[in-house]
Each structure stands twice: as structure tokens, then as C-alpha cells.
Motif scaffolding. Structure first.
Motif, PDB file in Angstrom:
ATOM      1  N   PRO A  60     -67.875 -73.665  15.258  1.00 40.38           N
ATOM      2  CA  PRO A  60     -67.140 -72.721  16.106  1.00 40.38           C
ATOM      3  C   PRO A  60     -66.216 -73.402  17.118  1.00 40.38           C
ATOM      4  CG  PRO A  60     -69.415 -72.855  16.807  1.00 40.38           C
ATOM      5  CD  PRO A  60     -69.300 -73.663  15.544  1.00 40.38           C
ATOM      6  N   HIS A  61     -66.357 -74.719  17.274  1.00 44.87           N
ATOM      7  CA  HIS A  61     -65.557 -75.446  18.256  1.00 44.87           C
ATOM      8  C   HIS A  61     -64.319 -76.093  17.622  1.00 44.87           C
ATOM      9  CE1 HIS A  61     -68.988 -74.756  20.845  1.00 44.87           C
ATOM     10  NE2 HIS A  61     -69.754 -75.316  19.926  1.00 44.87           N
ATOM     11  N   CYS A  62     -64.543 -76.885  16.564  1.00 42.38           N
ATOM     12  CA  CYS A  62     -63.423 -77.621  15.955  1.00 42.38           C
ATOM     13  C   CYS A  62     -63.010 -77.043  14.594  1.00 42.38           C
ATOM     14  CB  CYS A  62     -63.775 -79.100  15.798  1.00 42.38           C
ATOM     15  SG  CYS A  62     -65.044 -79.445  14.554  1.00 42.38           S
ATOM     16  N   HIS A  63     -63.779 -76.069  14.112  1.00 47.13           N
ATOM     17  CA  HIS A  63     -63.497 -75.357  12.855  1.00 47.13           C
ATOM     18  C   HIS A  63     -63.618 -76.239  11.612  1.00 47.13           C
ATOM     19  CE1 HIS A  63     -62.462 -71.949  15.317  1.00 47.13           C
ATOM     20  NE2 HIS A  63     -61.665 -72.739  16.014  1.00 47.13           N
ATOM     21  N   ALA A  64     -64.318 -77.349  11.721  1.00 45.80           N
ATOM     22  CA  ALA A  64     -64.565 -78.203  10.561  1.00 45.80           C
ATOM     23  C   ALA A  64     -65.661 -77.581   9.700  1.00 45.80           C
ATOM     24  CB  ALA A  64     -64.997 -79.596  11.016  1.00 45.80           C
ATOM     25  N   SER A  65     -65.616 -77.832   8.411  1.00 48.57           N
ATOM     26  CA  SER A  65     -66.684 -77.409   7.507  1.00 48.57           C
ATOM     27  C   SER A  65     -67.831 -78.397   7.646  1.00 48.57           C
ATOM     28  CB  SER A  65     -66.189 -77.390   6.066  1.00 48.57           C
ATOM     29  OG  SER A  65     -65.204 -76.397   5.906  1.00 48.57           O
ATOM     30  N   ILE A  66     -69.013 -77.876   8.020  1.00 48.37           N
ATOM     31  CA  ILE A  66     -70.176 -78.737   8.221  1.00 48.37           C
ATOM     32  C   ILE A  66     -71.374 -78.158   7.486  1.00 48.37           C
ATOM     33  CG2 ILE A  66     -69.371 -79.686  10.412  1.00 48.37           C
ATOM     34  CD1 ILE A  66     -71.155 -77.682  11.871  1.00 48.37           C
ATOM     35  N   ASN A  67     -72.380 -78.983   7.276  1.00 49.07           N
ATOM     36  CA  ASN A  67     -73.598 -78.569   6.599  1.00 49.07           C
ATOM     37  C   ASN A  67     -74.760 -78.863   7.543  1.00 49.07           C
ATOM     38  OD1 ASN A  67     -76.028 -79.345   4.686  1.00 49.07           O
ATOM     39  ND2 ASN A  67     -74.692 -77.964   3.576  1.00 49.07           N
ATOM     40  N   ILE A  68     -75.408 -77.794   8.050  1.00 47.75           N
ATOM     41  CA  ILE A  68     -76.457 -77.953   9.064  1.00 47.75           C
ATOM     42  C   ILE A  68     -77.653 -77.060   8.747  1.00 47.75           C
ATOM     43  CG2 ILE A  68     -74.885 -78.648  10.921  1.00 47.75           C
ATOM     44  CD1 ILE A  68     -74.972 -75.750  11.943  1.00 47.75           C
ATOM     45  N   PRO A  69     -78.823 -77.392   9.312  1.00 47.47           N
ATOM     46  CA  PRO A  69     -79.993 -76.517   9.164  1.00 47.47           C
ATOM     47  C   PRO A  69     -79.937 -75.398  10.203  1.00 47.47           C
ATOM     48  CG  PRO A  69     -80.604 -78.458  10.398  1.00 47.47           C
ATOM     49  CD  PRO A  69     -79.159 -78.649   9.975  1.00 47.47           C
ATOM     50  N   GLU A  70     -80.839 -74.431  10.057  1.00 44.05           N
ATOM     51  CA  GLU A  70     -80.947 -73.369  11.055  1.00 44.05           C
ATOM     52  C   GLU A  70     -81.424 -73.974  12.362  1.00 44.05           C
ATOM     53  OE1 GLU A  70     -82.896 -68.983  11.775  1.00 44.05           O
ATOM     54  OE2 GLU A  70     -83.968 -70.366  10.483  1.00 44.05           O
ATOM     55  N   GLY A  71     -80.977 -73.406  13.457  1.00 45.35           N
ATOM     56  CA  GLY A  71     -81.372 -73.882  14.781  1.00 45.35           C
ATOM     57  C   GLY A  71     -80.229 -74.629  15.439  1.00 45.35           C
ATOM     58  N   GLU A  72     -80.559 -75.435  16.430  1.00 42.57           N
ATOM     59  CA  GLU A  72     -79.540 -76.169  17.174  1.00 42.57           C
ATOM     60  C   GLU A  72     -79.253 -77.506  16.505  1.00 42.57           C
ATOM     61  OE1 GLU A  72     -79.535 -78.028  21.469  1.00 42.57           O
ATOM     62  OE2 GLU A  72     -79.390 -75.836  21.567  1.00 42.57           O
ATOM     63  N   SER A  73     -77.977 -77.773  16.293  1.00 44.76           N
ATOM     64  CA  SER A  73     -77.521 -79.025  15.700  1.00 44.76           C
ATOM     65  C   SER A  73     -76.320 -79.525  16.486  1.00 44.76           C
ATOM     66  CB  SER A  73     -77.099 -78.818  14.240  1.00 44.76           C
ATOM     67  OG  SER A  73     -78.167 -78.375  13.455  1.00 44.76           O
ATOM     68  N   VAL A  74     -75.891 -80.717  16.154  1.00 43.64           N
ATOM     69  CA  VAL A  74     -74.684 -81.292  16.736  1.00 43.64           C
ATOM     70  C   VAL A  74     -73.657 -81.417  15.616  1.00 43.64           C
ATOM     71  CG1 VAL A  74     -73.698 -83.324  17.862  1.00 43.64           C
ATOM     72  CG2 VAL A  74     -75.962 -82.519  18.516  1.00 43.64           C
ATOM     73  N   CYS A  75     -72.451 -80.937  15.857  1.00 45.63           N
ATOM     74  CA  CYS A  75     -71.382 -81.045  14.866  1.00 45.63           C
ATOM     75  C   CYS A  75     -71.074 -82.526  14.659  1.00 45.63           C
ATOM     76  CB  CYS A  75     -70.137 -80.302  15.332  1.00 45.63           C
ATOM     77  SG  CYS A  75     -68.703 -80.529  14.236  1.00 45.63           S
ATOM     78  N   PRO A  76     -71.114 -82.996  13.417  1.00 46.47           N
ATOM     79  CA  PRO A  76     -70.830 -84.412  13.170  1.00 46.47           C
ATOM     80  C   PRO A  76     -69.362 -84.780  13.356  1.00 46.47           C
ATOM     81  CG  PRO A  76     -71.186 -83.260  11.110  1.00 46.47           C
ATOM     82  CD  PRO A  76     -71.481 -82.279  12.208  1.00 46.47           C
ATOM     83  N   VAL A  77     -68.493 -83.778  13.470  1.00 46.43           N
ATOM     84  CA  VAL A  77     -67.062 -84.042  13.631  1.00 46.43           C
ATOM     85  C   VAL A  77     -66.678 -84.121  15.113  1.00 46.43           C
ATOM     86  CG1 VAL A  77     -64.728 -83.207  13.119  1.00 46.43           C
ATOM     87  CG2 VAL A  77     -66.546 -82.962  11.406  1.00 46.43           C
ATOM     88  N   CYS A  78     -67.035 -83.078  15.892  1.00 47.86           N
ATOM     89  CA  CYS A  78     -66.598 -83.042  17.292  1.00 47.86           C
ATOM     90  C   CYS A  78     -67.704 -83.370  18.291  1.00 47.86           C
ATOM     91  CB  CYS A  78     -65.986 -81.682  17.618  1.00 47.86           C
ATOM     92  SG  CYS A  78     -67.160 -80.300  17.659  1.00 47.86           S
ATOM     93  N   GLY A  79     -68.973 -83.348  17.848  1.00 46.77           N
ATOM     94  CA  GLY A  79     -70.081 -83.682  18.732  1.00 46.77           C
ATOM     95  C   GLY A  79     -70.594 -82.541  19.589  1.00 46.77           C
ATOM     96  N   ASP A  80     -70.005 -81.350  19.477  1.00 45.52           N
ATOM     97  CA  ASP A  80     -70.485 -80.204  20.253  1.00 45.52           C
ATOM     98  C   ASP A  80     -71.720 -79.596  19.592  1.00 45.52           C
ATOM     99  OD1 ASP A  80     -68.641 -80.295  22.296  1.00 45.52           O
ATOM    100  OD2 ASP A  80     -67.267 -78.864  21.369  1.00 45.52           O
ATOM    101  N   LYS A  81     -72.513 -78.912  20.416  1.00 46.31           N
ATOM    102  CA  LYS A  81     -73.714 -78.254  19.904  1.00 46.31           C
ATOM    103  C   LYS A  81     -73.342 -77.005  19.121  1.00 46.31           C
ATOM    104  CE  LYS A  81     -76.918 -79.806  23.441  1.00 46.31           C
ATOM    105  NZ  LYS A  81     -77.816 -79.404  24.520  1.00 46.31           N
ATOM    106  N   VAL A  82     -74.049 -76.807  18.012  1.00 46.28           N
ATOM    107  CA  VAL A  82     -73.873 -75.615  17.167  1.00 46.28           C
ATOM    108  C   VAL A  82     -75.256 -75.010  16.994  1.00 46.28           C
ATOM    109  CG1 VAL A  82     -73.137 -74.749  14.927  1.00 46.28           C
ATOM    110  CG2 VAL A  82     -71.942 -76.687  15.952  1.00 46.28           C
ATOM    111  N   ASN A  83     -75.391 -73.725  17.289  1.00 47.43           N
ATOM    112  CA  ASN A  83     -76.656 -73.035  17.139  1.00 47.43           C
ATOM    113  C   ASN A  83     -76.526 -72.044  15.985  1.00 47.43           C
ATOM    114  OD1 ASN A  83     -79.210 -72.044  17.409  1.00 47.43           O
ATOM    115  ND2 ASN A  83     -78.882 -71.124  19.413  1.00 47.43           N
ATOM    116  N   LEU A  84     -77.178 -72.346  14.876  1.00 51.76           N
ATOM    117  CA  LEU A  84     -77.115 -71.486  13.697  1.00 51.76           C
ATOM    118  C   LEU A  84     -78.344 -70.590  13.674  1.00 51.76           C
ATOM    119  CD1 LEU A  84     -75.854 -70.646  10.997  1.00 51.76           C
ATOM    120  CD2 LEU A  84     -77.157 -72.487   9.930  1.00 51.76           C
TER     121      LEU A  84
END
Length: 64
Positions: free
Chosen positions: A34-58
Motif C-alpha cells: 500500500p506504500h510503494c505499490h510493488a508486488s510482494i508475497n507476504i504471510p497474513e499478519g504484520e510484515s515488512v515490504c522488502p522493497v520500501c521497508g514499510d510495515k504491511v499488515n495483511l
């Protein structure tokens, strides 16, 4: 001869919901950061975007 079964639909739905939630804990999902709009692959819960480093909560919302 006919046979009738009575099922507790609420119990079946609850069991299916719990099974889906347990399975989701072992999976990763393709989403857009939601921050840098990169396509990422993450589990449910809180993760860190590997592209921009911001937190993502799925959060997954299961509905039957």
C-alpha cells in the motif's frame, strides 16, 4: 426407504472457517504494497515490504 440426516449448519460453517484460518497461517499471498505499490508475497499478519521497508499488515476476511 429414505434416510434423512440433520446437520448443524452453524457447526459446519465454524469448522470450515477455522480450517481456512489455520491453512492461511501457513501460506503467503501475492499483494500490492500500500506504500510503494510493488508486488510482494507476504504471510497474513504484520510484515515488512522488502522493497520500501514499510510495515504491511495483511488481514484476511473469510466469509461463507
Amino acid at each position: 426407504m429414505s434416510v434423512k440426516f440433520k446437520f448443524n449448519e452453524d457447526a459446519i460453517k465454524e469448522a470450515a472457517l477455522q480450517a481456512a484460518k489455520e491453512k492461511a497461517k501457513t501460506m503467503t499471498f501475492d499483494v500490492e504494497c500500500p506504500h510503494c505499490h510493488a508486488s510482494i508475497n507476504i504471510p497474513e499478519g504484520e510484515s515488512v515490504c522488502p522493497v520500501c521497508g514499510d510495515k504491511v499488515n495483511l488481514h484476511l476476511n473469510f466469509g461463507f
